[in-house]
Design a protein around this motif. Sequence first.
Motif, PDB file in Angstrom:
ATOM      1  N   GLU A   1       0.816  -1.208   0.000  1.00  0.00           N
ATOM      2  CA  GLU A   1       0.000   0.000   0.000  1.00  0.00           C
ATOM      3  C   GLU A   1       0.852   1.261   0.000  1.00  0.00           C
ATOM      4  O   GLU A   1       0.411   2.312  -0.449  1.00  0.00           O
ATOM      5  CB  GLU A   1      -0.934  -0.005   1.211  1.00  0.00           C
ATOM      6  CG  GLU A   1      -1.939  -1.144   1.193  1.00  0.00           C
ATOM      7  CD  GLU A   1      -2.803  -1.171   2.442  1.00  0.00           C
ATOM      8  OE1 GLU A   1      -2.541  -0.353   3.361  1.00  0.00           O
ATOM      9  OE2 GLU A   1      -3.731  -2.002   2.493  1.00  0.00           O
ATOM     10  N   LYS A   2       2.068   1.150   0.509  1.00  0.00           N
ATOM     11  CA  LYS A   2       2.982   2.290   0.542  1.00  0.00           C
ATOM     12  C   LYS A   2       3.926   2.291  -0.665  1.00  0.00           C
ATOM     13  O   LYS A   2       4.859   3.099  -0.725  1.00  0.00           O
ATOM     14  CB  LYS A   2       3.790   2.259   1.841  1.00  0.00           C
ATOM     15  CG  LYS A   2       2.916   2.362   3.086  1.00  0.00           C
ATOM     16  CD  LYS A   2       3.756   2.373   4.346  1.00  0.00           C
ATOM     17  CE  LYS A   2       2.873   2.419   5.596  1.00  0.00           C
ATOM     18  NZ  LYS A   2       2.098   3.670   5.673  1.00  0.00           N
ATOM     19  N   LYS A   3       3.675   1.381  -1.609  1.00  0.00           N
ATOM     20  CA  LYS A   3       4.462   1.281  -2.841  1.00  0.00           C
ATOM     21  C   LYS A   3       5.957   1.127  -2.530  1.00  0.00           C
ATOM     22  O   LYS A   3       6.815   1.777  -3.137  1.00  0.00           O
ATOM     23  CB  LYS A   3       4.210   2.498  -3.744  1.00  0.00           C
ATOM     24  CG  LYS A   3       2.747   2.652  -4.131  1.00  0.00           C
ATOM     25  CD  LYS A   3       2.548   3.757  -5.122  1.00  0.00           C
ATOM     26  CE  LYS A   3       1.067   3.981  -5.423  1.00  0.00           C
ATOM     27  NZ  LYS A   3       0.361   2.789  -5.883  1.00  0.00           N
ATOM     28  N   ALA A   4       6.246   0.222  -1.592  1.00  0.00           N
ATOM     29  CA  ALA A   4       7.625  -0.010  -1.167  1.00  0.00           C
ATOM     30  C   ALA A   4       8.130  -1.397  -1.546  1.00  0.00           C
ATOM     31  O   ALA A   4       9.162  -1.831  -1.049  1.00  0.00           O
ATOM     32  CB  ALA A   4       7.733   0.187   0.344  1.00  0.00           C
ATOM     33  N   VAL A   5       7.411  -2.085  -2.441  1.00  0.00           N
ATOM     34  CA  VAL A   5       7.772  -3.453  -2.824  1.00  0.00           C
ATOM     35  C   VAL A   5       7.855  -3.547  -4.344  1.00  0.00           C
ATOM     36  O   VAL A   5       6.908  -3.183  -5.045  1.00  0.00           O
ATOM     37  CB  VAL A   5       6.738  -4.479  -2.300  1.00  0.00           C
ATOM     38  CG1 VAL A   5       7.202  -5.895  -2.589  1.00  0.00           C
ATOM     39  CG2 VAL A   5       6.477  -4.283  -0.824  1.00  0.00           C
ATOM     40  N   THR A   6       8.958  -4.043  -4.861  1.00  0.00           N
ATOM     41  CA  THR A   6       9.099  -4.211  -6.307  1.00  0.00           C
ATOM     42  C   THR A   6       8.341  -5.451  -6.774  1.00  0.00           C
ATOM     43  O   THR A   6       7.818  -6.219  -5.976  1.00  0.00           O
ATOM     44  CB  THR A   6      10.577  -4.358  -6.710  1.00  0.00           C
ATOM     45  OG1 THR A   6      11.103  -5.555  -6.113  1.00  0.00           O
ATOM     46  CG2 THR A   6      11.397  -3.152  -6.270  1.00  0.00           C
ATOM     47  N   GLU A   7       8.337  -5.659  -8.068  1.00  0.00           N
ATOM     48  CA  GLU A   7       7.780  -6.887  -8.621  1.00  0.00           C
ATOM     49  C   GLU A   7       8.590  -8.093  -8.127  1.00  0.00           C
ATOM     50  O   GLU A   7       9.747  -7.961  -7.736  1.00  0.00           O
ATOM     51  CB  GLU A   7       7.817  -6.846 -10.148  1.00  0.00           C
ATOM     52  CG  GLU A   7       6.949  -5.768 -10.776  1.00  0.00           C
ATOM     53  CD  GLU A   7       5.476  -5.992 -10.522  1.00  0.00           C
ATOM     54  OE1 GLU A   7       5.045  -7.171 -10.530  1.00  0.00           O
ATOM     55  OE2 GLU A   7       4.757  -5.002 -10.300  1.00  0.00           O
ATOM     56  N   VAL A   8       7.963  -9.272  -8.151  1.00  0.00           N
ATOM     57  CA  VAL A   8       8.641 -10.498  -7.725  1.00  0.00           C
ATOM     58  C   VAL A   8       9.862 -10.745  -8.612  1.00  0.00           C
ATOM     59  O   VAL A   8       9.812 -10.580  -9.832  1.00  0.00           O
ATOM     60  CB  VAL A   8       7.681 -11.706  -7.804  1.00  0.00           C
ATOM     61  CG1 VAL A   8       8.420 -13.004  -7.499  1.00  0.00           C
ATOM     62  CG2 VAL A   8       6.525 -11.511  -6.834  1.00  0.00           C
ATOM     63  N   LYS A   9      10.963 -11.138  -7.986  1.00  0.00           N
ATOM     64  CA  LYS A   9      12.194 -11.444  -8.715  1.00  0.00           C
ATOM     65  C   LYS A   9      12.521 -12.936  -8.567  1.00  0.00           C
ATOM     66  O   LYS A   9      12.044 -13.593  -7.655  1.00  0.00           O
ATOM     67  CB  LYS A   9      13.351 -10.610  -8.181  1.00  0.00           C
ATOM     68  CG  LYS A   9      13.142  -9.094  -8.301  1.00  0.00           C
ATOM     69  CD  LYS A   9      14.355  -8.332  -7.820  1.00  0.00           C
ATOM     70  CE  LYS A   9      14.155  -6.843  -7.893  1.00  0.00           C
ATOM     71  NZ  LYS A   9      15.386  -6.088  -7.503  1.00  0.00           N
ATOM     72  N   ASN A  10      13.355 -13.430  -9.456  1.00  0.00           N
ATOM     73  CA  ASN A  10      13.709 -14.857  -9.467  1.00  0.00           C
ATOM     74  C   ASN A  10      15.229 -14.993  -9.490  1.00  0.00           C
ATOM     75  O   ASN A  10      15.881 -14.563 -10.443  1.00  0.00           O
ATOM     76  CB  ASN A  10      13.084 -15.529 -10.694  1.00  0.00           C
ATOM     77  CG  ASN A  10      13.309 -17.029 -10.724  1.00  0.00           C
ATOM     78  OD1 ASN A  10      14.001 -17.592  -9.869  1.00  0.00           O
ATOM     79  ND2 ASN A  10      12.730 -17.700 -11.710  1.00  0.00           N
TER      80      ASN A  10
ATOM     81  N   LEU B   1      10.312   4.170  -5.914  1.00  0.00           N
ATOM     82  CA  LEU B   1      10.661   2.748  -5.841  1.00  0.00           C
ATOM     83  C   LEU B   1      11.598   2.408  -6.995  1.00  0.00           C
ATOM     84  O   LEU B   1      11.199   2.466  -8.162  1.00  0.00           O
ATOM     85  CB  LEU B   1       9.403   1.888  -5.898  1.00  0.00           C
ATOM     86  CG  LEU B   1       9.610   0.369  -5.793  1.00  0.00           C
ATOM     87  CD1 LEU B   1      10.285  -0.005  -4.480  1.00  0.00           C
ATOM     88  CD2 LEU B   1       8.280  -0.354  -5.942  1.00  0.00           C
ATOM     89  N   VAL B   2      12.836   2.075  -6.678  1.00  0.00           N
ATOM     90  CA  VAL B   2      13.856   1.773  -7.676  1.00  0.00           C
ATOM     91  C   VAL B   2      14.329   0.339  -7.486  1.00  0.00           C
ATOM     92  O   VAL B   2      14.781  -0.035  -6.402  1.00  0.00           O
ATOM     93  CB  VAL B   2      15.063   2.727  -7.545  1.00  0.00           C
ATOM     94  CG1 VAL B   2      16.122   2.394  -8.592  1.00  0.00           C
ATOM     95  CG2 VAL B   2      14.616   4.182  -7.673  1.00  0.00           C
ATOM     96  N   SER B   3      14.247  -0.473  -8.531  1.00  0.00           N
ATOM     97  CA  SER B   3      14.734  -1.844  -8.472  1.00  0.00           C
ATOM     98  C   SER B   3      16.259  -1.838  -8.602  1.00  0.00           C
ATOM     99  O   SER B   3      16.814  -1.284  -9.546  1.00  0.00           O
ATOM    100  CB  SER B   3      14.120  -2.673  -9.601  1.00  0.00           C
ATOM    101  OG  SER B   3      14.528  -4.017  -9.516  1.00  0.00           O
TER     102      SER B   3
END
Length: 217
Positions: free
Chosen positions: A49-58, A85-87
Amino acid sequence: MTHFADLTHEEFTEHAFGYNYSMRLARPATNGAFRYADVEAPPSVDWREKKAVTEVKNQAQCGSCWAFSATGSIEGINALVTGELVSLSEQELVDCDKGQDQGCHGGLMDYAFQFVINNGGLDTEEDYGYTALDGKCNRAKMNRKVVTIDGFEDVPSSNELALMKVRGGWGGWLLMAVVVLPMRHIMFVIITTTSPFFLYITSLSTGCRASANQCCY
Protein backbone atom coordinates in the motif's frame (compact mmCIF):
# COMPACT_ATOMS: atom_id res chain seq x y z
CA MET A 1 3.42 -27.50 -7.65
CA THR A 2 6.41 -25.44 -8.80
CA HIS A 3 9.06 -25.64 -11.52
CA PHE A 4 11.37 -27.26 -8.93
CA ALA A 5 9.20 -30.38 -8.76
CA ASP A 6 11.41 -32.44 -11.09
CA LEU A 7 14.56 -31.79 -9.01
CA THR A 8 15.87 -34.00 -6.27
CA HIS A 9 16.39 -32.39 -2.89
CA GLU A 10 20.16 -32.46 -3.48
CA GLU A 11 19.80 -30.74 -6.88
CA PHE A 12 17.54 -28.08 -5.41
CA THR A 13 19.85 -27.30 -2.49
CA GLU A 14 22.88 -27.16 -4.78
CA HIS A 15 21.37 -24.46 -6.98
CA ALA A 16 18.97 -22.53 -4.76
CA PHE A 17 20.47 -22.27 -1.27
CA GLY A 18 22.60 -19.17 -0.81
CA TYR A 19 22.31 -17.94 2.77
CA ASN A 20 25.64 -18.71 4.46
CA TYR A 21 24.72 -19.41 8.08
CA SER A 22 28.33 -20.10 9.03
CA MET A 23 29.16 -16.50 8.09
CA ARG A 24 26.35 -15.36 10.34
CA LEU A 25 27.70 -17.34 13.28
CA ALA A 26 31.20 -16.00 12.70
CA ARG A 27 30.07 -12.37 12.62
CA PRO A 28 30.46 -10.56 15.99
CA ALA A 29 27.25 -9.81 17.88
CA THR A 30 25.92 -6.25 17.79
CA ASN A 31 26.81 -4.19 20.82
CA GLY A 32 24.53 -1.62 22.44
CA ALA A 33 20.85 -1.33 23.24
CA PHE A 34 18.11 -2.07 20.72
CA ARG A 35 17.18 1.37 19.39
CA TYR A 36 13.46 0.63 18.97
CA ALA A 37 12.86 -0.85 22.41
CA ASP A 38 10.42 1.94 23.33
CA VAL A 39 8.56 2.08 20.00
CA GLU A 40 4.90 1.02 20.00
CA ALA A 41 4.37 -1.97 17.72
CA PRO A 42 1.60 -1.43 15.11
CA PRO A 43 -0.98 -4.22 14.69
CA SER A 44 -0.19 -4.60 10.97
CA VAL A 45 1.69 -3.04 8.05
CA ASP A 46 1.20 -3.63 4.32
CA TRP A 47 4.13 -2.20 2.40
CA ARG A 48 2.40 -2.77 -0.93
CA GLU A 49 0.00 0.00 0.00
CA LYS A 50 2.98 2.29 0.54
CA LYS A 51 4.46 1.28 -2.84
CA ALA A 52 7.62 -0.01 -1.17
CA VAL A 53 7.77 -3.45 -2.82
CA THR A 54 9.10 -4.21 -6.31
CA GLU A 55 7.78 -6.89 -8.62
CA VAL A 56 8.64 -10.50 -7.72
CA LYS A 57 12.19 -11.44 -8.72
CA ASN A 58 13.71 -14.86 -9.47
CA GLN A 59 17.25 -15.79 -8.41
CA ALA A 60 17.12 -18.81 -10.77
CA GLN A 61 19.80 -21.50 -10.31
CA CYS A 62 22.24 -19.29 -8.45
CA GLY A 63 22.74 -19.24 -4.67
CA SER A 64 22.30 -15.47 -4.53
CA CYS A 65 19.31 -15.17 -2.20
CA TRP A 66 21.51 -13.08 0.13
CA ALA A 67 21.83 -10.46 -2.64
CA PHE A 68 18.09 -10.40 -3.37
CA SER A 69 17.35 -10.11 0.33
CA ALA A 70 19.71 -7.14 0.64
CA THR A 71 18.42 -5.27 -2.41
CA GLY A 72 14.80 -5.85 -1.42
CA SER A 73 15.35 -4.28 1.95
CA ILE A 74 17.25 -1.30 0.51
CA GLU A 75 14.63 -0.82 -2.21
CA GLY A 76 11.90 -0.68 0.42
CA ILE A 77 13.53 1.81 2.75
CA ASN A 78 14.57 4.00 -0.16
CA ALA A 79 10.97 4.08 -1.41
CA LEU A 80 9.69 5.06 2.03
CA VAL A 81 12.26 7.85 2.39
CA THR A 82 12.25 9.27 -1.13
CA GLY A 83 8.85 8.24 -2.49
CA GLU A 84 10.55 6.54 -5.45
CA LEU A 85 10.66 2.75 -5.84
CA VAL A 86 13.86 1.77 -7.68
CA SER A 87 14.73 -1.84 -8.47
CA LEU A 88 18.39 -2.39 -7.55
CA SER A 89 21.08 -4.66 -8.96
CA GLU A 90 21.62 -8.05 -7.37
CA GLN A 91 24.15 -8.80 -10.09
CA GLU A 92 26.42 -6.01 -8.85
CA LEU A 93 26.51 -7.71 -5.46
CA VAL A 94 27.11 -11.12 -7.03
CA ASP A 95 29.94 -9.83 -9.23
CA CYS A 96 31.56 -7.14 -7.09
CA ASP A 97 30.97 -7.93 -3.42
CA LYS A 98 33.84 -10.38 -3.05
CA GLY A 99 35.20 -9.47 0.38
CA GLN A 100 33.36 -12.25 2.22
CA ASP A 101 30.37 -12.99 -0.01
CA GLN A 102 30.77 -15.62 -2.71
CA GLY A 103 28.35 -14.77 -5.50
CA CYS A 104 26.26 -17.74 -6.63
CA HIS A 105 27.94 -19.85 -3.95
CA GLY A 106 26.34 -18.00 -1.08
CA GLY A 107 26.78 -15.01 1.16
CA LEU A 108 25.44 -12.93 4.02
CA MET A 109 23.24 -9.85 3.85
CA ASP A 110 25.29 -8.05 6.52
CA TYR A 111 28.30 -8.05 4.20
CA ALA A 112 26.15 -6.95 1.26
CA PHE A 113 24.93 -3.95 3.26
CA GLN A 114 28.49 -3.09 4.23
CA PHE A 115 29.55 -3.33 0.59
CA VAL A 116 26.85 -0.84 -0.41
CA ILE A 117 27.90 1.54 2.36
CA ASN A 118 31.60 1.28 1.51
CA ASN A 119 30.92 1.70 -2.20
CA GLY A 120 28.68 4.70 -1.62
CA GLY A 121 25.67 3.11 -3.31
CA LEU A 122 24.29 0.46 -5.66
CA ASP A 123 23.37 0.53 -9.35
CA THR A 124 19.90 -0.20 -10.73
CA GLU A 125 18.58 -3.54 -11.95
CA GLU A 126 17.88 -1.96 -15.33
CA ASP A 127 21.48 -0.84 -15.82
CA TYR A 128 23.28 -3.82 -14.25
CA GLY A 129 20.93 -6.67 -15.08
CA TYR A 130 20.76 -10.07 -13.43
CA THR A 131 22.29 -13.06 -15.21
CA ALA A 132 22.14 -15.75 -12.47
CA LEU A 133 25.86 -16.38 -13.07
CA ASP A 134 29.08 -15.35 -11.37
CA GLY A 135 30.57 -12.65 -13.55
CA LYS A 136 33.41 -10.15 -13.67
CA CYS A 137 32.68 -6.96 -11.76
CA ASN A 138 31.71 -4.10 -14.07
CA ARG A 139 33.57 -1.25 -12.39
CA ALA A 140 31.91 1.45 -14.46
CA LYS A 141 28.45 0.29 -13.39
CA MET A 142 29.61 -0.27 -9.81
CA ASN A 143 30.44 3.44 -9.73
CA ARG A 144 26.88 4.41 -10.73
CA LYS A 145 25.77 4.84 -7.14
CA VAL A 146 22.01 5.31 -7.45
CA VAL A 147 20.77 4.29 -3.97
CA THR A 148 22.64 3.84 -0.72
CA ILE A 149 22.10 3.34 3.02
CA ASP A 150 23.93 4.85 5.95
CA GLY A 151 23.81 1.87 8.32
CA PHE A 152 22.21 -1.36 9.45
CA GLU A 153 21.57 -3.10 12.74
CA ASP A 154 20.89 -6.61 14.01
CA VAL A 155 17.47 -7.20 15.55
CA PRO A 156 17.59 -9.07 18.89
CA SER A 157 17.50 -12.82 18.30
CA SER A 158 14.35 -14.87 18.96
CA ASN A 159 12.32 -11.79 19.84
CA GLU A 160 9.03 -11.43 17.95
CA LEU A 161 8.10 -8.24 19.80
CA ALA A 162 11.35 -6.63 18.69
CA LEU A 163 10.48 -7.42 15.08
CA MET A 164 7.07 -5.82 15.55
CA LYS A 165 8.62 -2.74 17.16
CA VAL A 166 10.93 -2.28 14.19
CA ARG A 167 7.84 -2.09 12.00
CA GLY A 168 6.68 0.73 14.24
CA GLY A 169 9.91 2.56 13.54
CA TRP A 170 9.10 2.19 9.83
CA GLY A 171 9.12 -1.51 9.64
CA GLY A 172 9.72 -4.26 7.22
CA TRP A 173 8.94 -7.77 6.18
CA LEU A 174 9.29 -10.68 8.56
CA LEU A 175 8.51 -14.34 8.88
CA MET A 176 10.62 -16.48 11.17
CA ALA A 177 14.24 -15.75 12.05
CA VAL A 178 15.95 -12.42 12.52
CA VAL A 179 18.71 -11.20 10.31
CA VAL A 180 19.55 -7.54 9.74
CA LEU A 181 17.93 -4.14 9.89
CA PRO A 182 19.22 -1.52 7.44
CA MET A 183 17.74 1.86 8.39
CA ARG A 184 14.64 0.34 10.01
CA HIS A 185 13.80 -2.29 7.40
CA ILE A 186 13.68 -6.00 8.27
CA MET A 187 14.68 -9.03 6.32
CA PHE A 188 14.36 -12.61 7.44
CA VAL A 189 15.60 -16.12 6.83
CA ILE A 190 13.34 -19.07 6.18
CA ILE A 191 14.49 -22.13 8.11
CA THR A 192 14.17 -25.26 6.01
CA THR A 193 16.03 -28.23 4.65
CA THR A 194 12.90 -30.27 3.99
CA SER A 195 11.65 -31.06 0.52
CA PRO A 196 8.05 -29.75 0.85
CA PHE A 197 9.22 -26.15 0.85
CA PHE A 198 10.57 -26.10 -2.69
CA LEU A 199 7.08 -27.10 -3.87
CA TYR A 200 5.57 -24.21 -1.90
CA ILE A 201 3.58 -21.53 -3.75
CA THR A 202 1.35 -19.74 -1.23
CA SER A 203 -0.42 -19.93 2.16
CA LEU A 204 1.34 -21.39 5.22
CA SER A 205 3.96 -24.10 5.34
CA THR A 206 4.48 -26.40 8.33
CA GLY A 207 7.51 -28.27 7.01
CA CYS A 208 10.25 -25.83 8.02
CA ARG A 209 12.98 -27.00 10.38
CA ALA A 210 16.71 -27.69 10.74
CA SER A 211 19.21 -25.13 9.40
CA ALA A 212 18.66 -21.63 8.07
CA ASN A 213 19.41 -21.44 4.38
CA GLN A 214 16.91 -19.23 2.54
CA CYS A 215 16.89 -15.43 2.60
CA CYS A 216 13.81 -13.29 2.22
CA TYR A 217 12.91 -9.70 2.91
